[in-house]
Design a protein around this motif. Sequence first.
Motif, PDB file in Angstrom:
ATOM      1  N   PRO A   1      -4.051  -9.107   2.650  1.00  0.00           N
ATOM      2  CA  PRO A   1      -2.728  -9.015   2.036  1.00  0.00           C
ATOM      3  C   PRO A   1      -2.748  -7.963   0.924  1.00  0.00           C
ATOM      4  O   PRO A   1      -3.776  -7.757   0.263  1.00  0.00           O
ATOM      5  CB  PRO A   1      -2.506 -10.410   1.434  1.00  0.00           C
ATOM      6  CG  PRO A   1      -3.510 -11.300   2.075  1.00  0.00           C
ATOM      7  CD  PRO A   1      -4.656 -10.427   2.496  1.00  0.00           C
ATOM      8  N   TYR A   2      -1.610  -7.322   0.708  1.00  0.00           N
ATOM      9  CA  TYR A   2      -1.520  -6.237  -0.281  1.00  0.00           C
ATOM     10  C   TYR A   2      -1.960  -6.680  -1.673  1.00  0.00           C
ATOM     11  O   TYR A   2      -2.570  -5.898  -2.407  1.00  0.00           O
ATOM     12  CB  TYR A   2      -0.088  -5.681  -0.314  1.00  0.00           C
ATOM     13  CG  TYR A   2       0.032  -4.494  -1.227  1.00  0.00           C
ATOM     14  CD1 TYR A   2      -0.384  -3.232  -0.814  1.00  0.00           C
ATOM     15  CD2 TYR A   2       0.534  -4.630  -2.519  1.00  0.00           C
ATOM     16  CE1 TYR A   2      -0.298  -2.136  -1.651  1.00  0.00           C
ATOM     17  CE2 TYR A   2       0.622  -3.543  -3.362  1.00  0.00           C
ATOM     18  CZ  TYR A   2       0.209  -2.300  -2.925  1.00  0.00           C
ATOM     19  OH  TYR A   2       0.292  -1.229  -3.767  1.00  0.00           O
ATOM     20  N   ILE A   3      -1.693  -7.918  -2.025  1.00  0.00           N
ATOM     21  CA  ILE A   3      -2.035  -8.429  -3.358  1.00  0.00           C
ATOM     22  C   ILE A   3      -3.540  -8.310  -3.634  1.00  0.00           C
ATOM     23  O   ILE A   3      -3.973  -8.321  -4.780  1.00  0.00           O
ATOM     24  CB  ILE A   3      -1.545  -9.898  -3.542  1.00  0.00           C
ATOM     25  CG1 ILE A   3      -1.587 -10.330  -5.005  1.00  0.00           C
ATOM     26  CG2 ILE A   3      -2.350 -10.853  -2.676  1.00  0.00           C
ATOM     27  CD1 ILE A   3      -0.509  -9.788  -5.851  1.00  0.00           C
ATOM     28  N   CYS A   4      -4.337  -8.145  -2.584  1.00  0.00           N
ATOM     29  CA  CYS A   4      -5.797  -8.049  -2.727  1.00  0.00           C
ATOM     30  C   CYS A   4      -6.282  -6.622  -3.017  1.00  0.00           C
ATOM     31  O   CYS A   4      -7.482  -6.403  -3.177  1.00  0.00           O
ATOM     32  CB  CYS A   4      -6.483  -8.557  -1.454  1.00  0.00           C
ATOM     33  SG  CYS A   4      -6.183 -10.311  -1.126  1.00  0.00           S
ATOM     34  N   HIS A   5      -5.373  -5.657  -3.107  1.00  0.00           N
ATOM     35  CA  HIS A   5      -5.823  -4.269  -3.245  1.00  0.00           C
ATOM     36  C   HIS A   5      -6.585  -4.009  -4.542  1.00  0.00           C
ATOM     37  O   HIS A   5      -7.469  -3.157  -4.579  1.00  0.00           O
ATOM     38  CB  HIS A   5      -4.662  -3.277  -3.083  1.00  0.00           C
ATOM     39  CG  HIS A   5      -3.755  -3.153  -4.250  1.00  0.00           C
ATOM     40  ND1 HIS A   5      -2.755  -4.061  -4.529  1.00  0.00           N
ATOM     41  CD2 HIS A   5      -3.676  -2.199  -5.213  1.00  0.00           C
ATOM     42  CE1 HIS A   5      -2.107  -3.668  -5.617  1.00  0.00           C
ATOM     43  NE2 HIS A   5      -2.641  -2.545  -6.056  1.00  0.00           N
ATOM     44  N   GLY A   6      -6.291  -4.761  -5.584  1.00  0.00           N
ATOM     45  CA  GLY A   6      -7.012  -4.573  -6.843  1.00  0.00           C
ATOM     46  C   GLY A   6      -8.460  -5.004  -6.743  1.00  0.00           C
ATOM     47  O   GLY A   6      -9.380  -4.282  -7.152  1.00  0.00           O
ATOM     48  N   ILE A   7      -8.674  -6.190  -6.184  1.00  0.00           N
ATOM     49  CA  ILE A   7     -10.035  -6.694  -6.013  1.00  0.00           C
ATOM     50  C   ILE A   7     -10.817  -5.802  -5.050  1.00  0.00           C
ATOM     51  O   ILE A   7     -11.980  -5.474  -5.293  1.00  0.00           O
ATOM     52  CB  ILE A   7     -10.015  -8.157  -5.516  1.00  0.00           C
ATOM     53  CG1 ILE A   7      -9.505  -9.061  -6.631  1.00  0.00           C
ATOM     54  CG2 ILE A   7     -11.391  -8.605  -5.059  1.00  0.00           C
ATOM     55  CD1 ILE A   7      -9.345 -10.498  -6.215  1.00  0.00           C
ATOM     56  N   GLU A   8     -10.170  -5.386  -3.978  1.00  0.00           N
ATOM     57  CA  GLU A   8     -10.826  -4.484  -3.024  1.00  0.00           C
ATOM     58  C   GLU A   8     -11.185  -3.163  -3.691  1.00  0.00           C
ATOM     59  O   GLU A   8     -12.252  -2.612  -3.458  1.00  0.00           O
ATOM     60  CB  GLU A   8      -9.925  -4.238  -1.805  1.00  0.00           C
ATOM     61  CG  GLU A   8      -9.889  -5.378  -0.846  1.00  0.00           C
ATOM     62  CD  GLU A   8     -11.275  -5.710  -0.298  1.00  0.00           C
ATOM     63  OE1 GLU A   8     -11.896  -4.848   0.362  1.00  0.00           O
ATOM     64  OE2 GLU A   8     -11.745  -6.839  -0.528  1.00  0.00           O
ATOM     65  N   GLY A   9     -10.276  -2.655  -4.514  1.00  0.00           N
ATOM     66  CA  GLY A   9     -10.560  -1.416  -5.234  1.00  0.00           C
ATOM     67  C   GLY A   9     -11.761  -1.560  -6.139  1.00  0.00           C
ATOM     68  O   GLY A   9     -12.611  -0.669  -6.213  1.00  0.00           O
ATOM     69  N   GLY A  10     -11.852  -2.690  -6.831  1.00  0.00           N
ATOM     70  CA  GLY A  10     -13.011  -2.948  -7.680  1.00  0.00           C
ATOM     71  C   GLY A  10     -14.306  -2.904  -6.890  1.00  0.00           C
ATOM     72  O   GLY A  10     -15.303  -2.308  -7.318  1.00  0.00           O
TER      73      GLY A  10
END
Length: 184
Positions: A78-87
């Motif tokens: 889900p898009y909301i996970c892009h921050g954690i994935e970016g980290g």
Amino acid sequence: MDIQSKINLLFDKIYEDNPELRRIVFIHSSMVANKALDIAIKKKLPLKKEDIYAAGMLHDIGVINCNAPGIHAFGNLPYICHGIEGGKILRENGFEKYASVCERHTGAGLSVNDIKNQNLPLPEKDFSPQTLLEKLICYADKFFSKSKNLTEEKPLSKIIQQMKNHGEESYYKFLQLHSLFSAE
């Protein structure tokens, strides 16, 4: 090698198979980085220009693993996970210094309450911006879209309405960021 060259190489690597998403994220991130740099200069913030630029450019790198077809992102998360994935991506690629900026820029920052109350697919952890750099990128990010005109700055009234739509806590957190960084 300078930071800009390192960032370009990372974008080339991460977005190798999706040039359209690379274009969207790169333009959006450039706008965010420039807005953050402008604010830092006007407010005489005690931050290095190189760090502001890098954090602005890298804050959305995790979009590659998310599902947002409207911006050509065809990942599984889900898009909301892009921050954690970016980290994760930044830690794996030698940009550890900016990983927390990715994780803490979503909305006006996500609290444990936000995650629980909205049943978000994220670890129950505080993802609110803590450092001045995290707060600056979080704030500057709100002024640019990845789905409409990439270079057009959103009016403050639209950002405020968007924050209100995400709840009172988001709205007040954004107002705190605005009072910290606005020229008004």
